[in-house]
Design a protein around this motif. Structure first.
Motif, PDB file in Angstrom:
ATOM      1  N   LYS A  55       0.796  -1.223   0.000  1.00 18.62           N
ATOM      2  CA  LYS A  55       0.000   0.000   0.000  1.00 18.62           C
ATOM      3  C   LYS A  55       0.838   1.288   0.000  1.00 18.62           C
ATOM      4  CE  LYS A  55      -3.858   2.285   2.284  1.00 18.62           C
ATOM      5  NZ  LYS A  55      -4.615   2.376   3.527  1.00 18.62           N
ATOM      6  N   PRO A  56       1.877   1.375   0.861  1.00 19.13           N
ATOM      7  CA  PRO A  56       2.655   2.621   0.847  1.00 19.13           C
ATOM      8  C   PRO A  56       3.275   2.919  -0.522  1.00 19.13           C
ATOM      9  CG  PRO A  56       3.177   1.337   2.796  1.00 19.13           C
ATOM     10  CD  PRO A  56       2.323   0.460   1.935  1.00 19.13           C
ATOM     11  N   ARG A  57       3.649   1.861  -1.239  1.00 16.95           N
ATOM     12  CA  ARG A  57       4.224   2.075  -2.566  1.00 16.95           C
ATOM     13  C   ARG A  57       3.132   2.551  -3.536  1.00 16.95           C
ATOM     14  NH1 ARG A  57       4.953   3.204  -7.017  1.00 16.95           N
ATOM     15  NH2 ARG A  57       6.224   2.233  -8.627  1.00 16.95           N
ATOM     16  N   PHE A  58       1.960   1.936  -3.456  1.00 20.35           N
ATOM     17  CA  PHE A  58       0.877   2.374  -4.331  1.00 20.35           C
ATOM     18  C   PHE A  58       0.509   3.832  -4.040  1.00 20.35           C
ATOM     19  CE2 PHE A  58      -3.780   2.987  -4.812  1.00 20.35           C
ATOM     20  CZ  PHE A  58      -3.776   3.110  -6.199  1.00 20.35           C
ATOM     21  N   LEU A  59       0.526   4.183  -2.768  1.00 19.67           N
ATOM     22  CA  LEU A  59       0.139   5.555  -2.409  1.00 19.67           C
ATOM     23  C   LEU A  59       1.063   6.614  -3.014  1.00 19.67           C
ATOM     24  CD1 LEU A  59      -1.136   5.187   1.276  1.00 19.67           C
ATOM     25  CD2 LEU A  59      -2.476   5.587  -0.814  1.00 19.67           C
ATOM     26  N   CYS A  60       2.271   6.205  -3.398  1.00 17.53           N
ATOM     27  CA  CYS A  60       3.151   7.146  -4.111  1.00 17.53           C
ATOM     28  C   CYS A  60       2.481   7.636  -5.389  1.00 17.53           C
ATOM     29  CB  CYS A  60       4.484   6.490  -4.483  1.00 17.53           C
ATOM     30  SG  CYS A  60       5.460   5.973  -3.074  1.00 17.53           S
ATOM     31  N   TYR A  61       1.709   6.764  -6.021  1.00 22.87           N
ATOM     32  CA  TYR A  61       1.019   7.122  -7.261  1.00 22.87           C
ATOM     33  C   TYR A  61      -0.196   8.024  -6.997  1.00 22.87           C
ATOM     34  CZ  TYR A  61       3.499   3.917 -10.446  1.00 22.87           C
ATOM     35  OH  TYR A  61       4.429   3.304 -11.245  1.00 22.87           O
ATOM     36  N   ILE A  62      -0.661   8.007  -5.744  1.00 22.67           N
ATOM     37  CA  ILE A  62      -1.819   8.843  -5.412  1.00 22.67           C
ATOM     38  C   ILE A  62      -1.354  10.150  -4.768  1.00 22.67           C
ATOM     39  CG2 ILE A  62      -3.928   8.988  -4.010  1.00 22.67           C
ATOM     40  CD1 ILE A  62      -4.245   7.007  -6.301  1.00 22.67           C
ATOM     41  N   GLN A  63      -0.529   9.986  -3.688  1.00 24.74           N
ATOM     42  CA  GLN A  63      -0.156  11.177  -2.928  1.00 24.74           C
ATOM     43  C   GLN A  63       1.196  11.756  -3.326  1.00 24.74           C
ATOM     44  OE1 GLN A  63      -0.872   9.206   0.740  1.00 24.74           O
ATOM     45  NE2 GLN A  63      -3.056   9.706   0.704  1.00 24.74           N
ATOM     46  N   GLY A  64       1.908  11.036  -4.175  1.00 26.31           N
ATOM     47  CA  GLY A  64       3.253  11.470  -4.553  1.00 26.31           C
ATOM     48  C   GLY A  64       4.264  10.919  -3.568  1.00 26.31           C
ATOM     49  N   GLY A  65       5.532  10.904  -3.960  1.00 24.76           N
ATOM     50  CA  GLY A  65       6.586  10.466  -3.046  1.00 24.76           C
ATOM     51  C   GLY A  65       7.277   9.207  -3.507  1.00 24.76           C
ATOM     52  N   GLN A  66       8.058   8.673  -2.592  1.00 24.58           N
ATOM     53  CA  GLN A  66       9.014   7.626  -2.955  1.00 24.58           C
ATOM     54  C   GLN A  66       9.242   6.769  -1.714  1.00 24.58           C
ATOM     55  OE1 GLN A  66      12.579   9.682  -4.042  1.00 24.58           O
ATOM     56  NE2 GLN A  66      13.598   7.891  -4.898  1.00 24.58           N
ATOM     57  N   VAL A  67       9.053   5.457  -1.823  1.00 23.80           N
ATOM     58  CA  VAL A  67       9.372   4.595  -0.677  1.00 23.80           C
ATOM     59  C   VAL A  67      10.740   3.971  -0.877  1.00 23.80           C
ATOM     60  CG1 VAL A  67       6.986   4.057  -0.030  1.00 23.80           C
ATOM     61  CG2 VAL A  67       8.154   2.633  -1.731  1.00 23.80           C
ATOM     62  N   ASP A  68      11.208   3.332   0.179  1.00 23.55           N
ATOM     63  CA  ASP A  68      12.491   2.647   0.186  1.00 23.55           C
ATOM     64  C   ASP A  68      12.708   1.794  -1.056  1.00 23.55           C
ATOM     65  OD1 ASP A  68      14.247   3.112   2.131  1.00 23.55           O
ATOM     66  OD2 ASP A  68      14.073   1.094   3.062  1.00 23.55           O
ATOM     67  N   GLY A  69      13.861   1.925  -1.655  1.00 20.27           N
ATOM     68  CA  GLY A  69      14.188   1.061  -2.787  1.00 20.27           C
ATOM     69  C   GLY A  69      13.853   1.674  -4.126  1.00 20.27           C
ATOM     70  N   MET A  70      12.983   2.668  -4.138  1.00 14.61           N
ATOM     71  CA  MET A  70      12.633   3.299  -5.419  1.00 14.61           C
ATOM     72  C   MET A  70      13.699   4.308  -5.811  1.00 14.61           C
ATOM     73  SD  MET A  70       8.554   3.812  -4.987  1.00 14.61           S
ATOM     74  CE  MET A  70       8.274   4.791  -6.452  1.00 14.61           C
ATOM     75  N   LYS A  71      14.015   4.325  -7.098  1.00 13.77           N
ATOM     76  CA  LYS A  71      15.089   5.195  -7.571  1.00 13.77           C
ATOM     77  C   LYS A  71      14.615   6.606  -7.882  1.00 13.77           C
ATOM     78  CE  LYS A  71      18.393   1.762  -9.019  1.00 13.77           C
ATOM     79  NZ  LYS A  71      18.938   1.700  -7.641  1.00 13.77           N
ATOM     80  N   LYS A  72      13.292   6.772  -7.999  1.00  9.10           N
ATOM     81  CA  LYS A  72      12.811   8.130  -8.233  1.00  9.10           C
ATOM     82  C   LYS A  72      11.413   8.322  -7.660  1.00  9.10           C
ATOM     83  CE  LYS A  72      10.956   8.065 -12.609  1.00  9.10           C
ATOM     84  NZ  LYS A  72      10.780   8.229 -13.995  1.00  9.10           N
ATOM     85  N   ALA A  73      11.084   9.572  -7.444  1.00  9.41           N
ATOM     86  CA  ALA A  73       9.812   9.881  -6.798  1.00  9.41           C
ATOM     87  C   ALA A  73       8.672   9.933  -7.811  1.00  9.41           C
ATOM     88  CB  ALA A  73       9.916  11.223  -6.080  1.00  9.41           C
ATOM     89  N   CYS A  74       7.450   9.687  -7.311  1.00  5.85           N
ATOM     90  CA  CYS A  74       6.265   9.826  -8.155  1.00  5.85           C
ATOM     91  C   CYS A  74       5.624  11.180  -7.880  1.00  5.85           C
ATOM     92  CB  CYS A  74       5.240   8.746  -7.807  1.00  5.85           C
ATOM     93  SG  CYS A  74       5.878   7.083  -7.939  1.00  5.85           S
ATOM     94  N   VAL A  75       4.964  11.732  -8.887  1.00  5.99           N
ATOM     95  CA  VAL A  75       4.305  13.022  -8.666  1.00  5.99           C
ATOM     96  C   VAL A  75       2.957  12.839  -7.978  1.00  5.99           C
ATOM     97  CG1 VAL A  75       5.426  14.188 -10.586  1.00  5.99           C
ATOM     98  CG2 VAL A  75       3.273  12.981 -10.981  1.00  5.99           C
ATOM     99  N   GLY A  76       2.376  11.662  -8.101  1.00  4.23           N
ATOM    100  CA  GLY A  76       1.062  11.426  -7.520  1.00  4.23           C
ATOM    101  C   GLY A  76      -0.042  11.857  -8.457  1.00  4.23           C
ATOM    102  N   SER A  77      -1.280  11.602  -8.033  1.00  8.07           N
ATOM    103  CA  SER A  77      -2.436  11.951  -8.858  1.00  8.07           C
ATOM    104  C   SER A  77      -2.892  13.362  -8.531  1.00  8.07           C
ATOM    105  CB  SER A  77      -3.580  10.971  -8.586  1.00  8.07           C
ATOM    106  OG  SER A  77      -3.150   9.657  -8.841  1.00  8.07           O
ATOM    107  N   MET A  78      -3.702  13.927  -9.386  1.00 12.60           N
ATOM    108  CA  MET A  78      -4.269  15.255  -9.116  1.00 12.60           C
ATOM    109  C   MET A  78      -5.179  15.165  -7.889  1.00 12.60           C
ATOM    110  SD  MET A  78      -3.541  17.623 -11.514  1.00 12.60           S
ATOM    111  CE  MET A  78      -3.080  17.781 -13.218  1.00 12.60           C
ATOM    112  N   ASP A  79      -6.012  14.146  -7.882  1.00 15.24           N
ATOM    113  CA  ASP A  79      -6.881  13.912  -6.727  1.00 15.24           C
ATOM    114  C   ASP A  79      -6.149  12.979  -5.773  1.00 15.24           C
ATOM    115  OD1 ASP A  79      -8.685  13.016  -4.881  1.00 15.24           O
ATOM    116  OD2 ASP A  79     -10.164  12.280  -6.339  1.00 15.24           O
ATOM    117  N   LYS A  80      -5.806  13.491  -4.604  1.00 14.56           N
ATOM    118  CA  LYS A  80      -4.947  12.736  -3.700  1.00 14.56           C
ATOM    119  C   LYS A  80      -5.705  11.924  -2.646  1.00 14.56           C
ATOM    120  CE  LYS A  80      -0.807  15.455  -4.644  1.00 14.56           C
ATOM    121  NZ  LYS A  80      -0.910  15.065  -6.029  1.00 14.56           N
ATOM    122  N   SER A  81      -7.012  11.775  -2.830  1.00 14.36           N
ATOM    123  CA  SER A  81      -7.768  10.985  -1.842  1.00 14.36           C
ATOM    124  C   SER A  81      -7.325   9.533  -1.871  1.00 14.36           C
ATOM    125  CB  SER A  81      -9.272  11.009  -2.129  1.00 14.36           C
ATOM    126  OG  SER A  81      -9.618  12.056  -2.976  1.00 14.36           O
TER     127      SER A  81
END
Ligand code: Q9C
Ligand code: ZN
Length: 649
Positions: free
Chosen positions: A454-480
């Motif tokens: 879940k925390p990794r998937f949430l990068c695609y929603i709220q933006g960010g980067q969890v351990d092991g990922m080489k780059k951050a995600c911007v996230g979705s426009m709607d962050k719910s």
């Protein structure tokens, strides 16, 4: 023991105990002797039927069919559609001494070569189609495939042309109607999906209402072979036969599964339902197949299998396939195999291999429907606006598409772009409105890889980067956050591939076979999010900007995915997760996953793209997902990965 040659098809039934359909096959090496007189290369070559036969044997499919010996056509049957002169001409080609005469005759014909074996092959080709047709009509076979050459559909009453000597399918149709009243065949549907127009067949039944002739072909305003107006959509037949001739003339040459299936769904199938044929004869050329050197189109074996499957609902599945053209040996072998598997009814039809029909396809389909609706009321309704506008091009896609091979394409691209700046206002409106619309619709995003954590998937929603990922995600426009999470299994194959990825570095990442197979099982974590968010996740997964003017998947595309089980939106068609597969519904909400396209899957399978065990950081995230989601213990999760990584596709 079954002898080679006549009849080896014993109905053992399959593992479920259901008795297989009886599918007849005819192949005879004698038809390979027809060749160019000088040994020059020619696309209509002997290996065409050899590779098809070999493929059916290799796949273990011919062994499950009723294999019949070939037969020579009788002159009186050939003369049901050909003149006596034409039959005699072909007959007298046979004698050895007449090399010079043969070459002279051939040179006076359009696209014909002849050698000492041409006559016998032509007699065998026509006779074999007659034989299969007779046995299917009789009920001795459920269906059949005559793997014959030379092909037939260009041959006219008094003329050989276009690699064709006798019109094999027309002879068979006429034989059933005129010589075998005892078999009760009164209405025949001839479907001609060869990429060329079946000009010969059209003429032979022009005034005959007992034969509904349907041909879909490249036409390009009369410039494609056989050139002229004969293949146009206003050629509907005459006299009693008026309305019983249907042409679908493509006006450009890159049609694929989506275009052909659109012609099926919106022309052929409704008309076939009204016509209600007693038997279907299929002029099965495979030169509209992807990779064909003459055709230029892009129909896949899957496409052919769906077209055929859709025909099996008529005439109690009595279908006689006769080979016509098809010049890429690999394509025709695979397409033939897919078709015979459909006739045997053992192939699951799943997924789709192409996104949407071309705009020009809808134009052609609408023109055909309009011209023929007086004869076939089911063609009368206007096609819905939604249907014909299901294409979702955005400027980003057009530029990133690797498809602009020709100047034509480049010009089209430029045209579209200049139009966009002129119609900027419209684009702006679209930009603000699509999100609101799609935010009202919920879907399940089914993840099977690192997103199961879940925390990794949430990068695609709220933006960010969890351990092991080489780059951050911007996230979705709607962050719910997702409204609900459930776990399920599906009959798809998990595998890992690629040398490296931007997110995880060296090593494979997860994919699912876009096609289902009941022997496979994949664990998925389903997140209930909005369709707007799903679009943003899909873009991020494919390295696209989320801030697009148009959605990648709009409501029409969602509908299409639900109906067809998979779609390839143009915007992501060249990306790793380019195929959106609908796995069904949960609480009446569609379950969507994203994986590679079928064509990329084939490349993984062949080794063209490497299968690789997952990157370390990726695997850890994957395992955490399964463990924290309560699906597995850590050991079980590891075993699940190991198995997927070590079992070949
Ligand atoms: N410019 C079948 O597929 N092409 N026949 C000739 C001359 C002939 C195809 C081109 C194509 C014939 C059965
Ligand atoms: Zn052809």
């Amino acid at each position: 023991m079954a002898m080679a040659g006549e009849s080896s098809g014993i109905n053992y039934g399959d593992c479920d105990g259901k008795v297989e359909r009886k599918v007849g096959l005819i192949y005879d090496e004698t038809m390979c002797k027809h060749d160019t007189p000088d040994g020059e290369d020619h696309p209509e070559c002997p290996d065409r039927i050899r590779v098809i036969w070999e493929m059916l044997q290799l796949a273990g499919v011919s062994q499950r069919c009723v294999v019949l010996g070939s037969s020579k056509a009788e002159d009186k049957h050939l003369q049901l559609v050909h003149t006596k002169d034409h039959v005699n001409l072909v007959k007298t080609l046979s004698t050895k001494q007449k090399d010079y005469r043969r070459n002279k005759i051939a040179s006076q014909l359009n696209s014909i070569y002849l050698n000492g074996a041409s006559s016998e092959a032509a007699y065998l080709a026509a006779g074999s189609v007659v034989k299969v047709a007779e046995k299917v009509a009789q009920g001795e076979l459920d269906s059949g495939f005559a793997i014959v050459r030379p092909p037939g559909h260009h041959a006219e009453t008094d003329e050989a042309m276009g690699f064709c000597l006798f019109n094999n399918v027309a002879v068979a149709a006429s034989y059933l109607l005129n010589e075998r009243p005892d078999l009760g065949v009164n209405k025949i549907l001839i479907v001609d999906w060869d990429v060329h127009h079946g000009n010969g067949t059209q003429k032979m039944f022009w005034k005959d209402p007992r034969v509904l002739f349907f041909s879909v072909h490249r036409h390009e305003y009369g410039s494609f072979y056989p050139a002229g107006d004969d293949g146009d959509y206003d050629m509907v037949g005459e006299g009693l036969g008026e309305g019983f001739n249907i042409n679908v003339p493509w006006d450009q040459g890159r049609c694929g599964d989506a275009d052909y299936l659109a012609a099926w769904d919106h022309i052929l199938i409704p008309v076939a339902r009204e016509f209600n044929p007693d038997i279907i004869l299929l002029s099965a050329g495979f030169d509209a197949a992807i990779g064909d050197p003459l055709g230029g189109c892009r129909v896949t074996p899957y496409g052919y299998s769906v077209m055929l499957k859709k025909l099996m609902e008529f005439a109690h599945g009595k279908i006689v396939m006769a080979l016509e053209g098809g010049y890429n040996l690999d394509s025709i072998a695979k397409s033939s195999l897919a078709c015979v598997q459909v006739l045997l009814e053992d192939k699951e039809i799943q997924a789709s291999s192409e996104a949407y029909p071309f705009e020009s396809t809808w134009r052609v389909i609408q023109a055909v429907r309009k011209r023929l609706c007086a004869y076939w009321p089911s063609l009368a309704d206007e096609l819905s606006w939604k249907l014909i506008n299901q294409k979702v091009p955005t400027p980003i896609i057009l530029i990133s598409s690797s498809d602009s091979e020709t100047e034509d394409d480049a010009q089209g691209l430029l045209d579209q772009m200049s139009k966009l700046s002129i119609e900027n206002h419209q684009v702006d409106t679209a930009r603000t409105s699509w999100r609101a619309d799609l935010a009202k619709v919920d879907v399940w995003y089914a993840s099977f890889g690192s997103n199961m954590w879940k925390p990794r998937f949430l990068c695609y929603i709220q933006g960010g980067q969890v351990d092991g990922m080489k780059k951050a995600c911007v996230g979705s426009m709607d962050k719910s956050p997702p409204k609900e999470i459930v776990w399920k299994t599906f009959p798809h194959r998990l595998f890992f591939g690629r040398e490296s990825s931007a997110s995880w570095g060296v090593g494979g990442v997860g994919f699912a076979n876009p096609l289902a197979n009941h022997n496979d099982q994949i664990h998925m974590c389903l997140y209930r999010i909005t369709l707007e968010q799903f679009n943003d996740v899909l873009c991020q997964e494919n390295g696209l900007n989320v801030d697009t003017d148009l959605p990648v998947i709009d409501l029409a595309a969602l509908q299409l995915a639900e109906n067809k089980s998979a779609i390839i939106p143009e915007a992501v068609s060249n990306s790793w997760y380019g195929s959106v597969v609908c796995l069904g519904k949960e609480c009446d909400i569609p379950i969507l996953t994203m994986t590679c396209t079928l064509s990329v899957f084939e490349k993984f399978k062949s080794g063209e793209i490497p299968l690789r065990p997952p990157a370390k950081a990726y695997a850890n995230t994957f395992i955490r997902g399964l463990v924290e989601g309560g699906r597995f213990s850590a050991e079980e999760a590891e075993a699940y990965i190991d198995k997927a990584a070590s079992t070949p596709l």
